[in-house]
Design a protein around this motif. Structure first.
Motif, PDB file in Angstrom:
ATOM      1  N   THR A   1       0.854  -1.184   0.000  1.00  0.00           N
ATOM      2  CA  THR A   1       0.000   0.000   0.000  1.00  0.00           C
ATOM      3  C   THR A   1       0.890   1.233   0.000  1.00  0.00           C
ATOM      4  OG1 THR A   1      -1.669  -1.196   1.258  1.00  0.00           O
ATOM      5  CG2 THR A   1      -1.876   1.194   1.176  1.00  0.00           C
ATOM      6  N   CYS A   2       0.624   2.114  -0.957  1.00  0.00           N
ATOM      7  CA  CYS A   2       1.420   3.334  -1.081  1.00  0.00           C
ATOM      8  C   CYS A   2       1.204   4.237   0.142  1.00  0.00           C
ATOM      9  CB  CYS A   2       1.020   4.050  -2.365  1.00  0.00           C
ATOM     10  SG  CYS A   2       1.812   5.648  -2.559  1.00  0.00           S
ATOM     11  N   VAL A   3       2.295   4.733   0.715  1.00  0.00           N
ATOM     12  CA  VAL A   3       2.179   5.593   1.889  1.00  0.00           C
ATOM     13  C   VAL A   3       1.712   7.001   1.503  1.00  0.00           C
ATOM     14  CG1 VAL A   3       3.894   4.368   3.263  1.00  0.00           C
ATOM     15  CG2 VAL A   3       4.627   6.252   1.789  1.00  0.00           C
ATOM     16  N   VAL A   4       1.798   7.325   0.216  1.00  0.00           N
ATOM     17  CA  VAL A   4       1.425   8.672  -0.228  1.00  0.00           C
ATOM     18  C   VAL A   4      -0.055   8.744  -0.599  1.00  0.00           C
ATOM     19  CG1 VAL A   4       1.905  10.508  -1.885  1.00  0.00           C
ATOM     20  CG2 VAL A   4       3.778   9.101  -1.010  1.00  0.00           C
ATOM     21  N   CYS A   5      -0.491   7.831  -1.515  1.00  0.00           N
ATOM     22  CA  CYS A   5      -1.858   7.915  -2.009  1.00  0.00           C
ATOM     23  C   CYS A   5      -2.738   6.767  -1.529  1.00  0.00           C
ATOM     24  CB  CYS A   5      -1.852   7.974  -3.533  1.00  0.00           C
ATOM     25  SG  CYS A   5      -1.269   6.445  -4.304  1.00  0.00           S
ATOM     26  N   SER A   6      -2.175   5.847  -0.742  1.00  0.00           N
ATOM     27  CA  SER A   6      -2.900   4.698  -0.179  1.00  0.00           C
ATOM     28  C   SER A   6      -3.417   3.730  -1.241  1.00  0.00           C
ATOM     29  CB  SER A   6      -4.059   5.157   0.717  1.00  0.00           C
ATOM     30  OG  SER A   6      -3.560   5.936   1.773  1.00  0.00           O
TER      31      SER A   6
ATOM     32  N   ARG B   1       6.102   3.218  -1.872  1.00  0.00           N
ATOM     33  CA  ARG B   1       5.352   4.169  -2.702  1.00  0.00           C
ATOM     34  C   ARG B   1       5.059   3.537  -4.045  1.00  0.00           C
ATOM     35  NH1 ARG B   1       7.778  10.223  -1.851  1.00  0.00           N
ATOM     36  NH2 ARG B   1       7.995  10.099   0.406  1.00  0.00           N
ATOM     37  N   CYS B   2       3.857   3.800  -4.590  1.00  0.00           N
ATOM     38  CA  CYS B   2       3.503   3.272  -5.896  1.00  0.00           C
ATOM     39  C   CYS B   2       4.339   3.982  -6.972  1.00  0.00           C
ATOM     40  CB  CYS B   2       2.008   3.457  -6.149  1.00  0.00           C
ATOM     41  SG  CYS B   2       1.482   5.164  -6.361  1.00  0.00           S
ATOM     42  N   PRO B   3       4.422   3.372  -8.160  1.00  0.00           N
ATOM     43  CA  PRO B   3       5.241   3.993  -9.223  1.00  0.00           C
ATOM     44  C   PRO B   3       4.842   5.440  -9.510  1.00  0.00           C
ATOM     45  CG  PRO B   3       4.627   1.766  -9.843  1.00  0.00           C
ATOM     46  CD  PRO B   3       3.882   2.075  -8.575  1.00  0.00           C
ATOM     47  N   ALA B   4       3.537   5.737  -9.483  1.00  0.00           N
ATOM     48  CA  ALA B   4       3.070   7.095  -9.777  1.00  0.00           C
ATOM     49  C   ALA B   4       3.580   8.098  -8.753  1.00  0.00           C
ATOM     50  CB  ALA B   4       1.544   7.124  -9.821  1.00  0.00           C
ATOM     51  N   CYS B   5       3.659   7.668  -7.490  1.00  0.00           N
ATOM     52  CA  CYS B   5       4.126   8.574  -6.439  1.00  0.00           C
ATOM     53  C   CYS B   5       5.646   8.609  -6.350  1.00  0.00           C
ATOM     54  CB  CYS B   5       3.535   8.180  -5.093  1.00  0.00           C
ATOM     55  SG  CYS B   5       1.765   8.523  -4.989  1.00  0.00           S
ATOM     56  N   SER B   6       6.310   7.626  -6.934  1.00  0.00           N
ATOM     57  CA  SER B   6       7.772   7.621  -6.930  1.00  0.00           C
ATOM     58  C   SER B   6       8.321   8.598  -7.965  1.00  0.00           C
ATOM     59  CB  SER B   6       8.311   6.221  -7.239  1.00  0.00           C
ATOM     60  OG  SER B   6       7.910   5.310  -6.246  1.00  0.00           O
TER      61      SER B   6
END
Ligand code: ZN
Length: 73
Positions: free
Chosen positions: A7-12, A27-32
């Motif tokens: 689970t992404c810590v930025v966007c969940s 973090r998911c690829p989009a948030c990385s």
């Protein structure tokens, strides 16, 4: 082959943690991606700030030098 779901810590959002995924593991690829772009922008600003600060220090040093020189003469 299945990858672990994180689970992404930025966007969940849930994402597959692939071994070749760039950026942070939590973090998911989009948030990385914006993170890496933002950090390069930040380092550019840091370089500008350092340059401005070194110019300020140089001005301060020469002002002190002038002051000491005047005191001695
Ligand atoms: Zn995310």
């Amino acid at each position: 082959m299945a990858f672990p779901i994180k689970t992404c810590v930025v966007c969940s959002e849930e994402f597959e943690l692939r071994p070749d995924k760039p950026g942070f593991a939590n973090r998911c690829p989009a948030c990385s991606e914006p993170e890496s772009a933002g950090s390069s922008e930040k380092s550019r600003l840091d370089a500008l700030a350092r340059k401005a600060e070194s110019e300020l220090n140089e001005a301060r040093r020469s002002a002190i030098r002038d002051m000491l020189y005047r005191k001695e003469s």
